[in-house]
Motif scaffolding. Structure first.
Motif, PDB file in Angstrom:
ATOM      1  N   GLU A 593      12.076  19.575   6.304  1.00 35.35           N
ATOM      2  CA  GLU A 593      11.382  18.710   7.248  1.00 35.35           C
ATOM      3  C   GLU A 593       9.890  18.671   6.916  1.00 35.35           C
ATOM      4  N   LYS A 680       0.780  10.326  17.865  1.00 32.28           N
ATOM      5  CA  LYS A 680       1.671   9.554  18.743  1.00 32.28           C
ATOM      6  C   LYS A 680       2.253  10.553  19.733  1.00 32.28           C
ATOM      7  N   SER A 685       7.778   9.622  25.710  1.00 32.29           N
ATOM      8  CA  SER A 685       9.136   9.208  25.397  1.00 32.29           C
ATOM      9  C   SER A 685      10.133  10.355  25.558  1.00 32.29           C
ATOM     10  N   ILE A 697       3.336   9.187  12.262  1.00 27.85           N
ATOM     11  CA  ILE A 697       4.173   8.405  11.365  1.00 27.85           C
ATOM     12  C   ILE A 697       3.620   8.535   9.953  1.00 27.85           C
ATOM     13  N   GLY A 701       7.169   5.845   6.699  1.00 29.46           N
ATOM     14  CA  GLY A 701       7.726   5.332   7.939  1.00 29.46           C
ATOM     15  C   GLY A 701       8.461   6.381   8.747  1.00 29.46           C
ATOM     16  N   GLN A 702       8.636   7.560   8.159  1.00 27.33           N
ATOM     17  CA  GLN A 702       9.310   8.630   8.883  1.00 27.33           C
ATOM     18  C   GLN A 702       8.357   9.270   9.877  1.00 27.33           C
ATOM     19  N   ILE A 703       8.952   9.853  10.917  1.00 25.36           N
ATOM     20  CA  ILE A 703       8.132  10.555  11.891  1.00 25.36           C
ATOM     21  C   ILE A 703       8.009  12.015  11.470  1.00 25.36           C
TER      22      ILE A 703
ATOM     23  N   LYS B  40      17.304   7.960   9.316  1.00 28.76           N
ATOM     24  CA  LYS B  40      17.245   9.409   9.491  1.00 28.76           C
ATOM     25  C   LYS B  40      16.245   9.769  10.584  1.00 28.76           C
ATOM     26  N   THR B  42      13.931  12.516  12.740  1.00 30.68           N
ATOM     27  CA  THR B  42      13.218  13.779  12.559  1.00 30.68           C
ATOM     28  C   THR B  42      13.645  14.724  13.666  1.00 30.68           C
ATOM     29  N   VAL B  54      13.755  12.169  16.617  1.00 29.15           N
ATOM     30  CA  VAL B  54      12.986  10.973  16.936  1.00 29.15           C
ATOM     31  C   VAL B  54      12.903  10.087  15.699  1.00 29.15           C
ATOM     32  N   ILE B  55      12.853   8.782  15.926  1.00 30.28           N
ATOM     33  CA  ILE B  55      12.625   7.861  14.816  1.00 30.28           C
ATOM     34  C   ILE B  55      11.429   6.981  15.136  1.00 30.28           C
ATOM     35  N   ASN B  56      10.950   6.322  14.108  1.00 27.55           N
ATOM     36  CA  ASN B  56       9.809   5.435  14.243  1.00 27.55           C
ATOM     37  C   ASN B  56      10.309   4.036  14.549  1.00 27.55           C
ATOM     38  N   THR B  60       6.231   3.296  17.574  1.00 28.33           N
ATOM     39  CA  THR B  60       6.395   4.209  18.705  1.00 28.33           C
ATOM     40  C   THR B  60       7.464   5.236  18.367  1.00 28.33           C
ATOM     41  N   VAL B  61       7.373   6.352  19.048  1.00 27.13           N
ATOM     42  CA  VAL B  61       8.294   7.448  18.792  1.00 27.13           C
ATOM     43  C   VAL B  61       9.497   7.281  19.715  1.00 27.13           C
ATOM     44  N   LEU B  62      10.672   7.143  19.117  1.00 26.67           N
ATOM     45  CA  LEU B  62      11.871   6.870  19.907  1.00 26.67           C
ATOM     46  C   LEU B  62      12.853   8.036  19.789  1.00 26.67           C
ATOM     47  N   PRO B  63      13.137   8.706  20.893  1.00 25.61           N
ATOM     48  CA  PRO B  63      14.133   9.783  20.825  1.00 25.61           C
ATOM     49  C   PRO B  63      15.542   9.199  20.661  1.00 25.61           C
TER      50      PRO B  63
END
Lengths: 731, 155
Positions: A593, A680, A685, A697, A701-703, B40, B42, B54-56, B60-63
């Motif tokens: 990660e 962010k 959320s 980000i 594009g990955q968080i 994928k 995170t 979470v994804i982008n 915005t961060v989306l669970p």
């Protein structure tokens, strides 16, 4: 006129914003006076601020505000003219009046009712202390028409006929500068007001009006020489010009009298010779047409707002004289809707992310390092960073307004518990993100009240301890290694640790036989439900004390630390991030990660050698770094991404430092690079994740999660130190 | 069930139906913001098992909630054909990971049945209604209960 229709509502709003600034200036001045550092200009500044509020309030028909401001102003005028020299008590009264004035402004804005008794009692005190005569009630209506309608309201000076003495003749030179028009004043009204005083002859000097090609609208091209024959005292003439004081050259001289008194002459830095009334009148007309509020007599706003189209951005130009700190020039400011700035901040955030994506693509394209693209990208990155810094600076505000609010809290709190307390502030110019300032107000209020109520001893106890009877609460702000540190300290008796311990035991927060260090006992204050006040005072101590303060600070990404010395006082230090939007981070890889560790937390990075690692108990390791033992934490295991590794030899660790000096070593798999990341929030959320401060980000594009190293180590210590889980919460 | 004559809008319910494992569920279409392919996530440390991470979502961060895990259904293999349904319930936006989106159904409210009282099943508490469509039983998810409160999600 008091019924605000739509165009008025906006002007009203800007008046109230203006009031806030003026109140700040007034309070500032009073504070300086109280500290004994005042000069002649200080009282003028306070006077002008109150005067401007009065003038503006008059325009809106806010009678309560006008009548109080008027009497307050009269008292201040006595100080200004040297008739009254305020002592300590009088200064407190003046400050109290300033608070009341602020409340009156608030109540006028919100349309709520003020406690008339409070106003009356302060006014009575004011009259007693300063010894001003109770005047006739000044009604707001009178104020609405000042300047325009002296000719209607003023009596015809009947007593003037009684004296057969020759009527004095005054020569008046009036040369307005550009600001006079910019602030919505109109010379015609002034001249009419003069004409109302007596026989007026005037000569307009329009020789400076250029050809139409060179003509700049809004420039003052004209000046007037006036000859006024009047029985009215010279003060009346000055009064006509009162509202344009400082906005041009005004000379008033009695014929036959010696050449003008220098104090009567206001030398504007730039004297424009020839204003042009028709052009000016047209410029003013659309602005004040329609609702036509009374011409602005305040010398400051709100008319300049009015002249701006109803966009939120309004150029605020302050008159040269009315700015605060000892006559430094007021920088021109623009008032911008906060939403617009937030949008800009978000866009810049997107820009940073895009730039990261772009640089990733460039890297992947495998271009030669000296290619034009690489160079361009580098410059682009530099620009992005500059833009970002500038945008963040827009949001940053000095903490001064916050500190000023606290000085009021101190006054009220000390009055409520009967202690004499002085607030000492330092670093008021320190700039912090606006949101941080707003959200700090409540916790800080609470801490200040605590300091006054619990921190400082009673006056008798202080004297007995050989301290000065006046308690001191100091509030300081400073930038320290990329964070803002705000400290609230008192010179009281320090934390009564045995008492704190007993209370924690009696409330069942800790076992009675717990062995705690001093700092652990201090941290008990932060436990929910802890309150040392045996009786609930109306000031602090409702059992929702410091734990609320702490969670408010943590929500801002900050931390709070207590230091207390018995007999000498207690200091609470709050450390906050400078901005809530961007952070410099180190991008690391753990168990597949990608994670970001805030750069300011990292002291150094190193590779572990076998001899550095020492086992401590079955599962815990410590690292020996330059003679110091530091707990070793496997980041992957702490976050639950993998099982702890067998051996950490050859592993890369980040050495993390807390604000309180504690250190920890975090094992990571690899370090990628250092970069700026956009924060962010996860809270909105998902909610709070232990050990994680926020998300960001990445270029692909990955968080990636942004870690909170201090939180991680705090939770880790909970694992190794099962005996006192309450304390890991507290620390 | 046979086709009913067209009802006025108020008494119809539009549902988006999708497949989780072998079962077919649906949500009110008004709560669906968008549907996107699997990407994928995170992972979040110390998150419950059904929270994939979470994804982008455009900045915005989306669970992401694994619906199979949440409903206690056997978790199939992740596949590239999995789909994320972005739903918005009471100001909270989350992604639901499902196996496939099947259909958009318009069903009259009268055909919605209360689920029978059977306490044993995990998934049952998340179901607000049942209905039959072309001989398939469609379960209508109660999104409020699928998405726990923010604090609960964090726990």
């Amino acid at each position: 006129m008091s019924d605000p229709n739509d165009p008025m509502a906006e002007i009203r709003a800007s008046f109230f914003i203006e009031c806030e600034e003026l109140l700040e200036a007034a309070q500032d001045g009073l504070q300086t006076m109280q500290d004994g550092a005042a000069d002649d200009e200080t009282i003028n500044q306070v006077f002008r601020a109150v005067h401007s509020i009065k003038g503006g309030a008059g325009a809106f028909g806010l009678e309560e505000l006008v009548s109080f401001a008027h009497q307050y102003e009269t008292a201040l005028d006595d100080v200004r003219s040297g008739k009254f020299t305020p002592n300590e008590d009088a200064m407190l009264l003046f400050l109290g009046c300033c608070d009341l004035l602020a409340d009156l402004v608030d109540s006028a804005r919100d349309g709520t009712d003020m406690d008339a008794a409070r106003v009356e009692s302060l006014l009575t005190q004011l009259r007693d202390v300063v010894g001003i005569e109770e005047e006739e009630e000044v009604s707001a209506d009178e104020f609405e028409v000042t300047g325009i309608s002296f000719d209607l309201d003023l009596p015809d000076l009947p007593d003037a006929d009684a004296e057969p003495a020759p009527t004095p003749v005054y020569d008046i030179l009036f040369a307005p500068n550009d600001d006079l028009y910019g602030l919505g004043n109109e010379p015609l009204f002034l001249i009419r007001a003069l004409a109302a005083l007596g026989e007026l002859e005037l000569q307009c000097d329009y020789s400076a009006i250029p050809d139409i090609e060179q003509f700049i609208p809004g420039t003052a091209y004209m000046s007037w020489s006036l000859t006024l024959e009047t029985d009215a005292p010279e003060a009346d003439i000055h009064e006509v010009f009162e509202f344009v004081d400082g906005l041009g050259k005004i000379e008033i001289r009695e014929q036959g009298a010696p050449p003008s008194d220098p104090t009567e002459t206001t030398e504007a830095d730039e004297i424009a010779q020839n204003p042009n009334p028709p052009a000016e009148a047209e410029l003013q007309a659309p602005a004040s047409a329609g609702s036509d509020p009374a011409p602005d007599q305040t010398g400051t706003e709100p008319s300049s707002e009015e002249a701006v189209p109803p966009a939120q951005a309004a150029l605020t130009k302050k008159p040269q004289k009315s700015n605060g700190d000892g006559g430094k020039g007021a920088p021109a400011t623009v008032r911008v809707d906060l939403e617009r700035i937030d949008r800009l901040v978000n866009l810049v955030g997107e820009l940073v992310i895009n730039q990261a994506m772009l640089s990733q693509s460039v890297t992947e394209a495998d271009l030669p390092p000296n290619s034009a693209v690489a160079h361009g990208l580098e410059e682009f990155m530099q620009l992005t960073r500059d833009i970002q810094d500038s945008v963040m600076m827009i949001r940053a505000q000095p903490v001064k307004s916050l500190f000023q609010r606290m000085s009021r809290i101190i006054r009220e709190a000390s009055g409520a518990v009967g202690k004499t307390v002085r607030l000492r502030t330092e670093g008021e110019a320190t700039e912090v993100d606006k949101t941080v300032i707003e959200r700090l107000a409540d916790p800080l209020t609470h801490m200040i009240r605590n300091a006054v109520d619990h921190g400082l001893e009673s006056t008798d106890a202080r004297v007995a301890a050989g301290k000065p009877p006046e308690g001191i609460v100091s509030l300081t702000a400073a930038h320290r290694s990329g964070r803002v540190v705000i400290e609230v300290s008192d010179d009281g008796g320090g934390i009564n640790r045995p008492k704190v311990f007993d209370i924690a035991v009696s409330k069942g927060l800790i076992p009675a036989d717990a062995q705690l260090t001093d700092s652990e006992i201090d941290n008990l204050l932060f436990l929910p439900g802890f309150s040392t006040a045996t009786e609930v005072s109306n000031l602090s101590g409702r059992g929702v004390g410091m734990d609320v303060v702490r969670s408010a600070i943590q929500a801002l990404g900050g931390r709070i630390v207590i230091q207390s010395e018995p007999g000498t006082g207690t200091t609470f230090s709050i450390s906050l991030p400078l901005t809530l939007a961007v952070l410099d981070g180190m991008v690391v890889q753990v168990a597949g990660e990608t994670l970001v560790v805030p750069l300011n937390a990292i002291i150094e990075t190193l590779t572990l050698a076998a001899e550095d690692i020492r086992a401590l108990g079955p599962e815990t390791n410590v690292v020996q770094i330059r003679g110091q033992f530091v707990p070793l934490l496997d980041l992957g295991a702490e976050l639950g991404f993998r099982e702890p590794l067998e051996s950490y030899v050859g592993g890369i660790v980040l050495l993390i430092a807390h604000e309180n000096g504690d250190r920890a070593a975090l094992v990571v798999d690899s370090i990628h690079d250092q970069r700026q990341v956009v924060i962010k929030g996860l809270q909105d959320s998902y909610g709070h994740v232990p050990g994680v401060a926020a998300a960001t980000i990445l270029g692909d594009g990955q968080i990636a999660l942004i870690l909170d190293p201090v939180d991680i180590t705090a939770h880790a210590s909970g694992r190794t130190n099962q005996a006192a889980p309450a304390l890991s919460n507290a620390g | 069930m046979t086709e009913q004559p067209t009802q006025p809008d108020q008494s119809d319910r539009e549902l988006l139906s999708f497949r989780v494992g072998e079962q077919e569920y649906s949500v009110d279409i008004m709560s669906v913001r968008e549907i996107r392919g699997w990407s994928k996530a995170t992972p979040l440390p110390r998150a419950p098992g059904y929270v994939r991470g979470v994804i982008n979502l455009r900045g915005t961060v989306l669970p992401i909630i694994d619906l199979a895990g949440r409903l206690g259904l056997p978790k199939g293999e992740d596949s590239a054909r999995d789909v994320i349904i972005v739903v918005c319930v009471s100001d909270q936006t989350v992604g639901l990971l499902v196996n496939a989106v099947s259909d958009i159904l318009t069903l009259p409210l009268t055909e919605m049945q209360q689920p029978p009282e059977m306490a044993a099943d995990d998934a049952q508490t998340f179901i607000s209604a049942l209905t039959i469509y072309e001989n398939r039983m469609i379960r209508v998810l109660d999104l409020e209960s699928v998405l726990p409160a923010k604090d609960g999600l964090a726990a």
